[in-house]
Design a protein around this motif. Structure first.
Motif, PDB file in Angstrom:
ATOM      1  N   MET A   1      17.004  79.487  22.735  1.00 27.78           N
ATOM      2  CA  MET A   1      16.424  79.734  21.423  1.00 27.78           C
ATOM      3  C   MET A   1      15.044  79.103  21.407  1.00 27.78           C
ATOM      4  N   LEU A   2      14.042  79.914  21.058  1.00 31.66           N
ATOM      5  CA  LEU A   2      12.680  79.431  20.942  1.00 31.66           C
ATOM      6  C   LEU A   2      12.180  79.778  19.545  1.00 31.66           C
ATOM      7  N   ARG A   3      11.859  78.744  18.757  1.00 29.67           N
ATOM      8  CA  ARG A   3      11.345  78.940  17.402  1.00 29.67           C
ATOM      9  C   ARG A   3       9.887  78.541  17.371  1.00 29.67           C
ATOM     10  N   ILE A   4       9.054  79.455  16.880  1.00 30.94           N
ATOM     11  CA  ILE A   4       7.619  79.196  16.806  1.00 30.94           C
ATOM     12  C   ILE A   4       7.170  79.427  15.374  1.00 30.94           C
ATOM     13  N   THR A   5       6.390  78.480  14.858  1.00 30.14           N
ATOM     14  CA  THR A   5       5.849  78.595  13.514  1.00 30.14           C
ATOM     15  C   THR A   5       4.370  78.934  13.620  1.00 30.14           C
ATOM     16  N   VAL A   6       3.967  80.016  12.951  1.00 24.01           N
ATOM     17  CA  VAL A   6       2.578  80.457  12.938  1.00 24.01           C
ATOM     18  C   VAL A   6       1.939  79.886  11.679  1.00 24.01           C
ATOM     19  N   ASP A   7       0.787  79.242  11.848  1.00 28.24           N
ATOM     20  CA  ASP A   7       0.124  78.610  10.719  1.00 28.24           C
ATOM     21  C   ASP A   7      -1.362  78.912  10.805  1.00 28.24           C
TER      22      ASP A   7
ATOM     23  N   ALA B   1       1.727  88.047  17.078  1.00 31.10           N
ATOM     24  CA  ALA B   1       2.054  86.802  17.785  1.00 31.10           C
ATOM     25  C   ALA B   1       3.395  86.922  18.490  1.00 31.10           C
ATOM     26  N   SER B   2       4.376  87.478  17.799  1.00 27.67           N
ATOM     27  CA  SER B   2       5.708  87.649  18.375  1.00 27.67           C
ATOM     28  C   SER B   2       5.661  88.519  19.628  1.00 27.67           C
ATOM     29  N   SER B   3       4.926  89.603  19.544  1.00 27.28           N
ATOM     30  CA  SER B   3       4.803  90.514  20.682  1.00 27.28           C
ATOM     31  C   SER B   3       4.122  89.822  21.868  1.00 27.28           C
ATOM     32  N   ALA B   4       3.011  89.138  21.611  1.00 25.40           N
ATOM     33  CA  ALA B   4       2.279  88.454  22.682  1.00 25.40           C
ATOM     34  C   ALA B   4       3.122  87.354  23.326  1.00 25.40           C
ATOM     35  N   ILE B   5       3.842  86.599  22.524  1.00 26.57           N
ATOM     36  CA  ILE B   5       4.687  85.526  23.052  1.00 26.57           C
ATOM     37  C   ILE B   5       5.826  86.114  23.880  1.00 26.57           C
ATOM     38  N   SER B   6       6.423  87.182  23.391  1.00 27.78           N
ATOM     39  CA  SER B   6       7.509  87.839  24.105  1.00 27.78           C
ATOM     40  C   SER B   6       7.047  88.338  25.474  1.00 27.78           C
ATOM     41  N   ILE B   7       5.876  88.969  25.508  1.00 28.77           N
ATOM     42  CA  ILE B   7       5.324  89.451  26.782  1.00 28.77           C
ATOM     43  C   ILE B   7       5.081  88.290  27.730  1.00 28.77           C
ATOM     44  N   ALA B   8       4.486  87.207  27.226  1.00 19.07           N
ATOM     45  CA  ALA B   8       4.214  86.036  28.071  1.00 19.07           C
ATOM     46  C   ALA B   8       5.504  85.434  28.624  1.00 19.07           C
ATOM     47  N   LEU B   9       6.542  85.359  27.800  1.00 23.26           N
ATOM     48  CA  LEU B   9       7.821  84.822  28.265  1.00 23.26           C
ATOM     49  C   LEU B   9       8.451  85.732  29.318  1.00 23.26           C
TER      50      LEU B   9
ATOM     51  N   ALA C   1      16.411  85.215  32.499  1.00 22.96           N
ATOM     52  CA  ALA C   1      17.322  84.509  31.591  1.00 22.96           C
ATOM     53  C   ALA C   1      17.166  85.055  30.171  1.00 22.96           C
ATOM     54  N   PRO C   2      18.269  85.259  29.471  1.00 26.01           N
ATOM     55  CA  PRO C   2      18.167  85.738  28.092  1.00 26.01           C
ATOM     56  C   PRO C   2      17.632  84.631  27.175  1.00 26.01           C
ATOM     57  N   TYR C   3      16.941  85.036  26.150  1.00 24.00           N
ATOM     58  CA  TYR C   3      16.441  84.081  25.161  1.00 24.00           C
ATOM     59  C   TYR C   3      16.370  84.772  23.804  1.00 24.00           C
ATOM     60  N   THR C   4      16.345  83.960  22.752  1.00 29.79           N
ATOM     61  CA  THR C   4      16.128  84.451  21.400  1.00 29.79           C
ATOM     62  C   THR C   4      14.820  83.859  20.923  1.00 29.79           C
ATOM     63  N   LEU C   5      13.929  84.717  20.450  1.00 28.35           N
ATOM     64  CA  LEU C   5      12.619  84.295  19.973  1.00 28.35           C
ATOM     65  C   LEU C   5      12.544  84.491  18.465  1.00 28.35           C
ATOM     66  N   GLU C   6      12.199  83.424  17.741  1.00 30.47           N
ATOM     67  CA  GLU C   6      11.982  83.497  16.297  1.00 30.47           C
ATOM     68  C   GLU C   6      10.559  83.055  16.002  1.00 30.47           C
ATOM     69  N   VAL C   7       9.775  83.944  15.412  1.00 28.82           N
ATOM     70  CA  VAL C   7       8.403  83.623  15.023  1.00 28.82           C
ATOM     71  C   VAL C   7       8.320  83.774  13.506  1.00 28.82           C
TER      72      VAL C   7
END
Length: 126
Positions: free
Chosen positions: A1-7, A24-32, A41-47
């Motif tokens: 689980m990866l939680r990112i807060t955009v500010d 931001a979510s799309s760019a982070i997902s591509i980078a991961l 490895a599976p992951y869950t991304l929350e932005v």
């Protein structure tokens, strides 16, 4: 689980827009996905943004909440008012019809007061 807060201040000092969060979510997902450390490895991304429940700690937080009702703790006093103006170091509230200014540095804590039935300027009431 990866939680990112955009500010940030965003357009007109209103913080990140939904399109900003999606980008931001799309760019982070591509980078991961391209990072060998993650591999397959599976992951869950929350932005998301900070949200209304987080304390206001910087001028940009007050700017994005302009026109909202807030509660401030300044020294031993608690003040409730609507944010009417924000500079880099000062917040001005409308407190019962009177403008009161506070240095951001002097505010010990500040939180948005949720208003369930507030009508906004330019909106029609039903």
């Amino acid at each position: 689980m990866l939680r990112i807060t955009v500010d940030g201040d965003g357009p007109d000092g209103r913080g990140p827009l939904l399109d900003d969060i999606a980008s931001a979510s799309s760019a982070i997902s591509i980078a991961l996905d391209e990072n060998p450390a993650v591999g397959k490895a599976p992951y869950t991304l929350e932005v998301s943004t900070r949200g209304v429940s987080k304390p206001l700690t910087e001028a940009k937080h007050f700017r994005r909440n302009r026109d909202r009702l807030v509660k401030l703790w300044v020294g031993d006093d608690q003040v409730v008012g609507r944010i009417v103006e924000v500079s880099d170091d000062t917040v001005t509230l409308d407190v019962e019809g009177a403008a009161r200014s506070f240095a951001v540095a002097s505010i010990g804590k500040a939180v948005v007061q949720v208003e369930m039935n507030r009508s906004f300027e330019g909106e029609e009431e039903n």
